[in-house]
Write a protein that holds these residues in place. Structure first.
Motif, PDB file in Angstrom:
ATOM      1  N   ASP A 333       0.835  -1.187   0.000  1.00  0.00           N
ATOM      2  CA  ASP A 333       0.000   0.000   0.000  1.00  0.00           C
ATOM      3  C   ASP A 333       0.883   1.255   0.000  1.00  0.00           C
ATOM      4  O   ASP A 333       1.506   1.584   1.011  1.00  0.00           O
ATOM      5  N   TYR A 334       0.929   1.961  -1.133  1.00  0.00           N
ATOM      6  CA  TYR A 334       1.804   3.119  -1.248  1.00  0.00           C
ATOM      7  C   TYR A 334       1.364   4.275  -0.356  1.00  0.00           C
ATOM      8  O   TYR A 334       2.182   5.091   0.053  1.00  0.00           O
ATOM      9  N   ALA A 335       0.089   4.355  -0.039  1.00  0.00           N
ATOM     10  CA  ALA A 335      -0.358   5.399   0.883  1.00  0.00           C
ATOM     11  C   ALA A 335       0.261   5.187   2.259  1.00  0.00           C
ATOM     12  O   ALA A 335       0.716   6.134   2.914  1.00  0.00           O
ATOM     13  N   VAL A 336       0.312   3.943   2.695  1.00  0.00           N
ATOM     14  CA  VAL A 336       0.926   3.608   3.982  1.00  0.00           C
ATOM     15  C   VAL A 336       2.428   3.874   3.939  1.00  0.00           C
ATOM     16  O   VAL A 336       3.001   4.469   4.859  1.00  0.00           O
ATOM     17  N   LEU A 337       3.069   3.473   2.851  1.00  0.00           N
ATOM     18  CA  LEU A 337       4.515   3.653   2.732  1.00  0.00           C
ATOM     19  C   LEU A 337       4.891   5.131   2.687  1.00  0.00           C
ATOM     20  O   LEU A 337       5.874   5.553   3.305  1.00  0.00           O
ATOM     21  N   LYS A 338       4.123   5.928   1.965  1.00  0.00           N
ATOM     22  CA  LYS A 338       4.436   7.359   1.868  1.00  0.00           C
ATOM     23  C   LYS A 338       4.218   8.062   3.203  1.00  0.00           C
ATOM     24  O   LYS A 338       4.911   9.030   3.521  1.00  0.00           O
ATOM     25  N   ALA A 339       3.282   7.582   3.982  1.00  0.00           N
ATOM     26  CA  ALA A 339       3.056   8.173   5.302  1.00  0.00           C
ATOM     27  C   ALA A 339       4.137   7.756   6.296  1.00  0.00           C
ATOM     28  O   ALA A 339       4.315   8.404   7.339  1.00  0.00           O
ATOM     29  N   THR A 340       4.872   6.693   5.969  1.00  0.00           N
ATOM     30  CA  THR A 340       5.904   6.170   6.867  1.00  0.00           C
ATOM     31  C   THR A 340       7.280   6.734   6.553  1.00  0.00           C
ATOM     32  O   THR A 340       8.045   7.071   7.459  1.00  0.00           O
ATOM     33  N   ALA A 341       7.621   6.838   5.264  1.00  0.00           N
ATOM     34  CA  ALA A 341       8.953   7.312   4.863  1.00  0.00           C
ATOM     35  C   ALA A 341       9.166   8.758   5.310  1.00  0.00           C
ATOM     36  O   ALA A 341       8.319   9.619   5.070  1.00  0.00           O
ATOM     37  N   ASN A 342      10.296   9.025   5.963  1.00  0.00           N
ATOM     38  CA  ASN A 342      10.564  10.381   6.433  1.00  0.00           C
ATOM     39  C   ASN A 342      12.030  10.515   6.818  1.00  0.00           C
ATOM     40  O   ASN A 342      12.728   9.520   7.011  1.00  0.00           O
ATOM     41  N   SER A 343      12.478  11.749   6.959  1.00  0.00           N
ATOM     42  CA  SER A 343      13.827  12.004   7.475  1.00  0.00           C
ATOM     43  C   SER A 343      13.794  13.031   8.602  1.00  0.00           C
ATOM     44  O   SER A 343      14.833  13.570   8.979  1.00  0.00           O
ATOM     45  N   ASN A 344      12.615  13.305   9.123  1.00  0.00           N
ATOM     46  CA  ASN A 344      12.480  14.308  10.185  1.00  0.00           C
ATOM     47  C   ASN A 344      11.992  13.712  11.510  1.00  0.00           C
ATOM     48  O   ASN A 344      11.650  14.449  12.434  1.00  0.00           O
ATOM     49  N   GLY A 345      11.949  12.387  11.592  1.00  0.00           N
ATOM     50  CA  GLY A 345      11.525  11.748  12.833  1.00  0.00           C
ATOM     51  C   GLY A 345      10.025  11.716  13.043  1.00  0.00           C
ATOM     52  O   GLY A 345       9.563  11.389  14.136  1.00  0.00           O
ATOM     53  N   SER A 346       9.260  12.021  11.994  1.00  0.00           N
ATOM     54  CA  SER A 346       7.804  12.084  12.157  1.00  0.00           C
ATOM     55  C   SER A 346       7.164  10.716  12.328  1.00  0.00           C
ATOM     56  O   SER A 346       6.052  10.608  12.839  1.00  0.00           O
ATOM     57  N   ASN A 347       7.836   9.660  11.885  1.00  0.00           N
ATOM     58  CA  ASN A 347       7.320   8.303  12.088  1.00  0.00           C
ATOM     59  C   ASN A 347       8.491   7.413  12.471  1.00  0.00           C
ATOM     60  O   ASN A 347       9.363   7.114  11.662  1.00  0.00           O
ATOM     61  N   ARG A 348       8.502   6.995  13.720  1.00  0.00           N
ATOM     62  CA  ARG A 348       9.587   6.147  14.244  1.00  0.00           C
ATOM     63  C   ARG A 348       9.040   4.805  14.712  1.00  0.00           C
ATOM     64  O   ARG A 348       9.670   4.094  15.488  1.00  0.00           O
ATOM     65  N   SER A 349       7.872   4.443  14.214  1.00  0.00           N
ATOM     66  CA  SER A 349       7.204   3.234  14.670  1.00  0.00           C
ATOM     67  C   SER A 349       8.027   1.994  14.370  1.00  0.00           C
ATOM     68  O   SER A 349       8.710   1.886  13.350  1.00  0.00           O
ATOM     69  N   GLY A 350       7.955   1.032  15.262  1.00  0.00           N
ATOM     70  CA  GLY A 350       8.752  -0.174  15.151  1.00  0.00           C
ATOM     71  C   GLY A 350       8.057  -1.282  14.397  1.00  0.00           C
ATOM     72  O   GLY A 350       7.134  -1.059  13.601  1.00  0.00           O
ATOM     73  N   ALA A 351       8.496  -2.500  14.656  1.00  0.00           N
ATOM     74  CA  ALA A 351       8.051  -3.666  13.908  1.00  0.00           C
ATOM     75  C   ALA A 351       6.690  -4.155  14.382  1.00  0.00           C
ATOM     76  O   ALA A 351       6.294  -3.960  15.532  1.00  0.00           O
ATOM     77  N   THR A 352       5.981  -4.802  13.471  1.00  0.00           N
ATOM     78  CA  THR A 352       4.733  -5.492  13.792  1.00  0.00           C
ATOM     79  C   THR A 352       4.869  -6.942  13.342  1.00  0.00           C
ATOM     80  O   THR A 352       5.861  -7.334  12.723  1.00  0.00           O
ATOM     81  N   MET A 353       3.864  -7.723  13.593  1.00  0.00           N
ATOM     82  CA  MET A 353       3.892  -9.127  13.189  1.00  0.00           C
ATOM     83  C   MET A 353       3.790  -9.296  11.677  1.00  0.00           C
ATOM     84  O   MET A 353       3.978 -10.392  11.152  1.00  0.00           O
ATOM     85  N   ASP A 354       3.486  -8.220  10.947  1.00  0.00           N
ATOM     86  CA  ASP A 354       3.470  -8.267   9.483  1.00  0.00           C
ATOM     87  C   ASP A 354       4.861  -8.063   8.892  1.00  0.00           C
ATOM     88  O   ASP A 354       5.072  -8.276   7.701  1.00  0.00           O
ATOM     89  N   ALA A 355       5.805  -7.638   9.712  1.00  0.00           N
ATOM     90  CA  ALA A 355       7.132  -7.275   9.227  1.00  0.00           C
ATOM     91  C   ALA A 355       7.998  -8.501   8.969  1.00  0.00           C
ATOM     92  O   ALA A 355       7.725  -9.594   9.472  1.00  0.00           O
ATOM     93  N   ASN A 356       9.040  -8.311   8.177  1.00  0.00           N
ATOM     94  CA  ASN A 356      10.003  -9.380   7.946  1.00  0.00           C
ATOM     95  C   ASN A 356      11.403  -8.830   7.731  1.00  0.00           C
ATOM     96  O   ASN A 356      11.604  -7.672   7.401  1.00  0.00           O
ATOM     97  N   VAL A 357      12.364  -9.699   7.972  1.00  0.00           N
ATOM     98  CA  VAL A 357      13.762  -9.400   7.676  1.00  0.00           C
ATOM     99  C   VAL A 357      13.947  -9.421   6.168  1.00  0.00           C
ATOM    100  O   VAL A 357      13.271 -10.163   5.454  1.00  0.00           O
TER     101      VAL A 357
END
Length: 436
Positions: A333-357
């Motif tokens: 979902d690009y809407a989710v990805l665009k809301a997450t990508a940042n370089s100002n510390g606005s989203n520092r959320s960690g891993a969820t059970m959907d995440a992977n290495v």
């Protein structure tokens, strides 16, 4: 007289039409440089750029015949004409190699894109180890050894083919991974192809436009996809990953991380060249699982979010992210990805059970200050020693400083403060495994 006037008027309208068409063409082909930094020199913005920026359209320069009339003596040399930062010149966001760095002892490459600086390939380190006469960290072990004769980059002397694959090392170039003509595009329905609706812009950034019924955007970083053949006998079977970068990305991370939102498909795309590296029958069964095989367990998810530094598990999921140990979010979902990508510390959320290495959880795509293009030094007991980055200039043991100055170590850690870690900080494998 009337006929003459009408003919003149038609010619004038035709001329205006040509000018408007040319203007639209130039706008569509505006550069990623201009897109990011206001640079007025147009080039590729996701798709094909100006031909004469890479190819000679007249006589071959200096009488030296070159494949495809390239302006460099090979593909990577042509790319580095723009993507290497000239000495003494302020770097641009899109530059991925520092010039002249091999001549300056104790000084680190300065480009800090998420993929890393190819200049690290030219930094060789030697030191006295524990129980051994000599230790070394050769530059060619620091990343992908692109062949760029004009800039002093040559093929890997140890590995003849890609680990886990058959891509020949002496053919590795920038266009082994990136499609120089930017044909791969993402359509409004999410499909990726190498032809179709016109590409209107880069699709790599959190401020990139989205495709619509009449247009497409480029895939992430103009990476090549299915069917791509940069080298005879090697054909890609996986499309580029779903990912979004912040528009400001070549920067120190002393205060905030540069967070690329990786969605899915990174390791699968890397398998285009490293296909069997994780196969059980390849002799590499002990390799770390990644991609769809590397989903985070409940324990790993907890560790990632709780881990702050060696001995400190007091972190929280809302502020757990580290670009030194990124993860794939498990979404397209690009809407989710665009809301997450940042370089100002606005989203520092960690891993969820959907995440992977993924491969990039530990490695940088281009090169790094450490062996195997790792994001941190995997070959030392401590990455911070006595509260400082270990260096040959501050009394750290030789086996820990490993021939580097503390300034080089800090730059390899993307400018982070040593105080961000434990006084005796161990490997960042612990971000997931929390062994120390």
């Amino acid at each position: 007289m009337l006929t003459t006037c009408l003919t003149h008027k038609s010619a004038k309208m035709f001329a205006i039409h040509l000018v408007m068409t040319a203007s639209i063409f130039l706008w569509v082909n505006n550069s990623h440089a201009a897109y990011l930094s206001g640079n007025t020199k147009p080039f590729h913005n996701g798709g094909t750029g100006e031909c004469n920026e890479c190819h000679s359209t007249g006589a071959v320069e200096s009488g030296v015949p070159r494949r495809g009339n390239l302006l460099g003596s090979d593909s990577s040399s042509t790319c580095l004409r723009c993507h290497q930062s000239p000495e003494g010149v302020q770097h641009e966001p899109y530059q991925v190699a520092t010039s002249g760095i091999e001549l300056v002892e104790g000084v680190a490459p300065r480009e800090l894109t998420p993929g890393g600086d190819f200049g690290w390939l030219k930094k060789n380190y030697r030191w006295s180890g524990e129980g051994r006469d000599k230790e070394a960290s050769q530059g060619e072990r620091h990343g992908h050894n692109i062949v760029a004769a004009d800039y002093g980059y040559s093929a890997d002397t140890k590995l003849s083919t890609a680990p886990g694959g058959n891509f020949p090392a002496n053919s590795l170039s920038c266009i082994s991974c990136h499609d120089p003509h930017g044909n791969y595009r993402r359509s409004v329905d999410g499909t990726i192809s190498n032809a179709g609706k016109p590409i209107i812009a880069s699709g790599s950034y959190n401020n990139s436009p989205e495709p619509d019924a009449f247009s497409a955007v480029s895939v992430y970083r103009m990476l090549a996809g299915k069917g791509y053949r940069a080298t005879p006998g090697v054909e890609f079977t996986a499309d580029p990953p779903t990912a979004v970068a912040p528009s400001a990305y070549n920067r120190e991370e002393s205060s905030t991380d540069t967070r690329v939102a990786y969605g899915s498909g990174v390791s699968e795309w890397c398998s285009n060249c490293h296909g069997s590296i994780h196969d059980a029958g390849s002799g590499r069964a002990t390799q770390h699982p990644s991609g769809k095989q590397g989903k985070l367990s409940a324990e790993i998810t907890y560790n990632y979010n709780a881990y702050l530094s060696s001995g400190n598990l007091n972190g929280s999921a809302g502020t757990a992210y580290s670009s030194l140990v990124p993860f794939e979010m498990g979404t397209d979902d690009y809407a989710v990805l665009k809301a997450t990508a940042n370089s100002n510390g606005s989203n520092r959320s960690g891993a969820t059970m959907d995440a992977n290495v993924m491969c990039l959880s530990c490695h940088r795509a281009h090169a790094a200050g450490w062996d195997s293009s790792m994001r941190w030094n995997p070959n030392t007991t401590f990455i911070v020693y006595d509260g400082k980055y270990p260096g040959t200039d501050n009394g750290a043991p030789a086996a820990i400083a490993q021939g580097r100055t503390s300034a080089e170590v800090k730059m390899a850690m993307y400018g982070r403060r040593a105080s961000d870690f434990a006084v005796y900080q161990r490997s960042l494998c612990n971000k997931c495994h929390a062994k120390d």
